[in-house]
Design a protein around this motif. Sequence first.
Motif, PDB file in Angstrom:
ATOM      1  N   PRO A 184     -22.906  12.921  -5.082  1.00 24.06           N
ATOM      2  CA  PRO A 184     -22.547  11.506  -5.257  1.00 24.06           C
ATOM      3  C   PRO A 184     -23.747  10.699  -5.743  1.00 24.06           C
ATOM      4  CG  PRO A 184     -22.864  12.005  -2.936  1.00 24.06           C
ATOM      5  CD  PRO A 184     -22.951  13.316  -3.666  1.00 24.06           C
ATOM      6  N   SER A 185     -23.468   9.587  -6.390  1.00 24.31           N
ATOM      7  CA  SER A 185     -24.544   8.671  -6.785  1.00 24.31           C
ATOM      8  C   SER A 185     -25.225   8.133  -5.530  1.00 24.31           C
ATOM      9  CB  SER A 185     -23.963   7.511  -7.588  1.00 24.31           C
ATOM     10  OG  SER A 185     -23.348   7.990  -8.778  1.00 24.31           O
ATOM     11  N   PRO A 186     -26.544   7.879  -5.574  1.00 23.68           N
ATOM     12  CA  PRO A 186     -27.427   7.937  -6.745  1.00 23.68           C
ATOM     13  C   PRO A 186     -28.231   9.246  -6.842  1.00 23.68           C
ATOM     14  CG  PRO A 186     -28.540   6.773  -5.004  1.00 23.68           C
ATOM     15  CD  PRO A 186     -27.204   7.210  -4.434  1.00 23.68           C
ATOM     16  N   GLN A 187     -27.743  10.329  -6.238  1.00 17.97           N
ATOM     17  CA  GLN A 187     -28.488  11.583  -6.301  1.00 17.97           C
ATOM     18  C   GLN A 187     -28.630  12.048  -7.752  1.00 17.97           C
ATOM     19  OE1 GLN A 187     -27.398  14.756  -3.532  1.00 17.97           O
ATOM     20  NE2 GLN A 187     -26.269  13.279  -2.287  1.00 17.97           N
ATOM     21  N   GLN A 188     -29.769  12.709  -8.010  1.00 21.84           N
ATOM     22  CA  GLN A 188     -30.005  13.209  -9.363  1.00 21.84           C
ATOM     23  C   GLN A 188     -28.980  14.277  -9.726  1.00 21.84           C
ATOM     24  OE1 GLN A 188     -33.160  16.111 -10.273  1.00 21.84           O
ATOM     25  NE2 GLN A 188     -33.979  14.616 -11.720  1.00 21.84           N
ATOM     26  N   SER A 189     -28.418  14.146 -10.916  1.00 22.63           N
ATOM     27  CA  SER A 189     -27.454  15.111 -11.432  1.00 22.63           C
ATOM     28  C   SER A 189     -28.028  15.753 -12.684  1.00 22.63           C
ATOM     29  CB  SER A 189     -26.130  14.410 -11.778  1.00 22.63           C
ATOM     30  OG  SER A 189     -25.341  15.210 -12.633  1.00 22.63           O
ATOM     31  N   HIS A 190     -28.197  17.078 -12.648  1.00 19.58           N
ATOM     32  CA  HIS A 190     -28.684  17.790 -13.825  1.00 19.58           C
ATOM     33  C   HIS A 190     -27.672  17.699 -14.963  1.00 19.58           C
ATOM     34  CE1 HIS A 190     -32.091  19.406 -11.617  1.00 19.58           C
ATOM     35  NE2 HIS A 190     -31.252  19.658 -10.618  1.00 19.58           N
ATOM     36  N   THR A 191     -26.403  17.713 -14.607  1.00 17.00           N
ATOM     37  CA  THR A 191     -25.358  17.537 -15.622  1.00 17.00           C
ATOM     38  C   THR A 191     -25.525  16.205 -16.339  1.00 17.00           C
ATOM     39  OG1 THR A 191     -23.805  18.925 -14.380  1.00 17.00           O
ATOM     40  CG2 THR A 191     -22.867  17.401 -15.989  1.00 17.00           C
ATOM     41  N   GLN A 192     -25.898  15.166 -15.591  1.00 17.99           N
ATOM     42  CA  GLN A 192     -26.097  13.859 -16.207  1.00 17.99           C
ATOM     43  C   GLN A 192     -27.210  13.897 -17.251  1.00 17.99           C
ATOM     44  OE1 GLN A 192     -24.121  11.186 -15.676  1.00 17.99           O
ATOM     45  NE2 GLN A 192     -25.228  10.226 -17.374  1.00 17.99           N
ATOM     46  N   GLY A 193     -28.229  14.715 -17.005  1.00 13.75           N
ATOM     47  CA  GLY A 193     -29.309  14.824 -17.968  1.00 13.75           C
ATOM     48  C   GLY A 193     -28.821  15.307 -19.321  1.00 13.75           C
ATOM     49  N   LEU A 194     -27.891  16.275 -19.330  1.00  8.77           N
ATOM     50  CA  LEU A 194     -27.346  16.779 -20.591  1.00  8.77           C
ATOM     51  C   LEU A 194     -26.355  15.773 -21.184  1.00  8.77           C
ATOM     52  CD1 LEU A 194     -27.542  19.105 -22.550  1.00  8.77           C
ATOM     53  CD2 LEU A 194     -25.778  20.310 -21.234  1.00  8.77           C
ATOM     54  N   ILE A 195     -25.594  15.117 -20.328  1.00  9.76           N
ATOM     55  CA  ILE A 195     -24.703  14.053 -20.807  1.00  9.76           C
ATOM     56  C   ILE A 195     -25.504  12.994 -21.555  1.00  9.76           C
ATOM     57  CG2 ILE A 195     -23.308  12.077 -20.058  1.00  9.76           C
ATOM     58  CD1 ILE A 195     -22.173  13.864 -17.844  1.00  9.76           C
ATOM     59  N   ASP A 196     -26.649  12.618 -21.002  1.00  7.79           N
ATOM     60  CA  ASP A 196     -27.443  11.548 -21.609  1.00  7.79           C
ATOM     61  C   ASP A 196     -27.859  11.889 -23.037  1.00  7.79           C
ATOM     62  OD1 ASP A 196     -27.253   9.956 -19.358  1.00  7.79           O
ATOM     63  OD2 ASP A 196     -29.139  10.656 -18.497  1.00  7.79           O
ATOM     64  N   LYS A 197     -28.136  13.176 -23.304  1.00  9.04           N
ATOM     65  CA  LYS A 197     -28.523  13.577 -24.660  1.00  9.04           C
ATOM     66  C   LYS A 197     -27.367  13.385 -25.635  1.00  9.04           C
ATOM     67  CE  LYS A 197     -32.576  16.226 -24.108  1.00  9.04           C
ATOM     68  NZ  LYS A 197     -33.558  16.830 -25.013  1.00  9.04           N
ATOM     69  N   SER A 198     -26.184  13.846 -25.240  1.00  8.53           N
ATOM     70  CA  SER A 198     -25.015  13.707 -26.096  1.00  8.53           C
ATOM     71  C   SER A 198     -24.634  12.235 -26.249  1.00  8.53           C
ATOM     72  CB  SER A 198     -23.853  14.490 -25.495  1.00  8.53           C
ATOM     73  OG  SER A 198     -22.686  14.354 -26.267  1.00  8.53           O
ATOM     74  N   ARG A 199     -24.711  11.510 -25.153  1.00  6.31           N
ATOM     75  CA  ARG A 199     -24.340  10.093 -25.176  1.00  6.31           C
ATOM     76  C   ARG A 199     -25.259   9.297 -26.090  1.00  6.31           C
ATOM     77  NH1 ARG A 199     -24.223   6.046 -19.872  1.00  6.31           N
ATOM     78  NH2 ARG A 199     -22.900   4.425 -20.813  1.00  6.31           N
ATOM     79  N   ALA A 200     -26.546   9.635 -26.087  1.00  6.88           N
ATOM     80  CA  ALA A 200     -27.505   8.905 -26.922  1.00  6.88           C
ATOM     81  C   ALA A 200     -27.180   9.056 -28.399  1.00  6.88           C
ATOM     82  CB  ALA A 200     -28.923   9.391 -26.629  1.00  6.88           C
ATOM     83  N   ILE A 201     -26.736  10.264 -28.800  1.00  5.92           N
ATOM     84  CA  ILE A 201     -26.362  10.480 -30.203  1.00  5.92           C
ATOM     85  C   ILE A 201     -25.183   9.591 -30.567  1.00  5.92           C
ATOM     86  CG2 ILE A 201     -25.443  12.165 -31.846  1.00  5.92           C
ATOM     87  CD1 ILE A 201     -27.009  14.315 -30.231  1.00  5.92           C
ATOM     88  N   MET A 202     -24.183   9.555 -29.702  1.00  2.00           N
ATOM     89  CA  MET A 202     -23.001   8.740 -29.979  1.00  2.00           C
ATOM     90  C   MET A 202     -23.332   7.254 -29.977  1.00  2.00           C
ATOM     91  SD  MET A 202     -19.895  10.687 -28.010  1.00  2.00           S
ATOM     92  CE  MET A 202     -19.709  12.456 -28.055  1.00  2.00           C
ATOM     93  N   ASP A 203     -24.131   6.828 -29.006  1.00  2.00           N
ATOM     94  CA  ASP A 203     -24.540   5.421 -28.963  1.00  2.00           C
ATOM     95  C   ASP A 203     -25.230   5.022 -30.264  1.00  2.00           C
ATOM     96  OD1 ASP A 203     -23.571   4.876 -26.424  1.00  2.00           O
ATOM     97  OD2 ASP A 203     -25.467   5.295 -25.413  1.00  2.00           O
ATOM     98  N   GLY A 204     -26.062   5.931 -30.785  1.00  2.00           N
ATOM     99  CA  GLY A 204     -26.807   5.645 -31.993  1.00  2.00           C
ATOM    100  C   GLY A 204     -25.931   5.463 -33.221  1.00  2.00           C
ATOM    101  N   GLN A 205     -24.699   5.959 -33.157  1.00  2.00           N
ATOM    102  CA  GLN A 205     -23.784   5.819 -34.291  1.00  2.00           C
ATOM    103  C   GLN A 205     -22.708   4.773 -34.033  1.00  2.00           C
ATOM    104  OE1 GLN A 205     -26.373   7.995 -35.721  1.00  2.00           O
ATOM    105  NE2 GLN A 205     -24.729   7.361 -37.079  1.00  2.00           N
ATOM    106  N   GLY A 206     -22.875   3.989 -32.974  1.00  2.00           N
ATOM    107  CA  GLY A 206     -21.973   2.871 -32.730  1.00  2.00           C
ATOM    108  C   GLY A 206     -20.821   3.143 -31.798  1.00  2.00           C
ATOM    109  N   VAL A 207     -20.702   4.375 -31.276  1.00  2.00           N
ATOM    110  CA  VAL A 207     -19.617   4.685 -30.346  1.00  2.00           C
ATOM    111  C   VAL A 207     -19.858   3.954 -29.023  1.00  2.00           C
ATOM    112  CG1 VAL A 207     -18.414   6.532 -29.114  1.00  2.00           C
ATOM    113  CG2 VAL A 207     -19.304   6.949 -31.412  1.00  2.00           C
ATOM    114  N   ALA A 208     -18.815   3.367 -28.470  1.00  5.83           N
ATOM    115  CA  ALA A 208     -18.902   2.753 -27.143  1.00  5.83           C
ATOM    116  C   ALA A 208     -18.712   3.853 -26.106  1.00  5.83           C
ATOM    117  CB  ALA A 208     -17.836   1.679 -26.976  1.00  5.83           C
ATOM    118  N   THR A 209     -19.759   4.139 -25.326  1.00  5.10           N
ATOM    119  CA  THR A 209     -19.705   5.264 -24.392  1.00  5.10           C
ATOM    120  C   THR A 209     -19.675   4.793 -22.945  1.00  5.10           C
ATOM    121  OG1 THR A 209     -22.113   5.493 -24.265  1.00  5.10           O
ATOM    122  CG2 THR A 209     -20.976   6.716 -26.014  1.00  5.10           C
TER     123      THR A 209
END
Length: 250
Positions: free
Chosen positions: A34-59
Amino acid sequence: MNDSQAASPPAPSTDDTYRFDDLRALFINCTLKPSPQQSHTQGLIDKSRAIMDGQGVATEVIRAVDHDLAPGVYPDMTQHGFTTDAWPELYEQVLAADILVVAGPIWLGDNSSVTKQVIERLYSCSGLLNSRGQYAYYGRVGGCLITGNEDGVKHCAMNILYSLQHLGYAIPPQADAGWIGPAGPGPSYLDAGSGGPENDFTNRNTAFMAWNLMHMAAMLKRAGGFPAHGNQRSEWDAGCRLDAANPDYR
């Protein structure tokens, strides 16, 4: 970094052909923590999300374990004996997204219990129809991200991607990415010295997944969705067999 924060995005493409400002993407993090514990999965999500954010996708990111999801395969489990169920509200967020990424860890070589519950709840609404008489998830695309420190990335991805396409999601090429490090017990993705965030294979697949999801979602959205011919449950139920006549079993 919490689930509402994405990693610093890369420089966005300067070619407007690859702007996707009309798209929305939802990541469902199926960590057991549960939040706010560190999630390793979140670390990989952040990489994918950053690419989408950079192209204008609302994430947006949902950490499923933070919500009181009842088990079951009906749209609202409060109608089947449970006192609370957060799924009906989360389902509205799922429907608002053109892109769905189910992300989670590996345990005993398989998807987490939370991942399985999320798939079950997605399935609970798979019989609902859109305004064209198709299944409700038509016109959307799906992908998955997997993390862990034991074998099983491809097995977990196969399970998730099969499930999503069966429910009506379109799956583009290279729609999954993952990181496990060396087989067997060892460091997790965000652990110091793991090499996870720097891993070229994982970063390449994560980038290809993000771009292919955006490309396919844009094609579907700009085409007005998946063509409504030969796949309308409402028409089939009304007796229209769409060139697939009922066989005569006499």
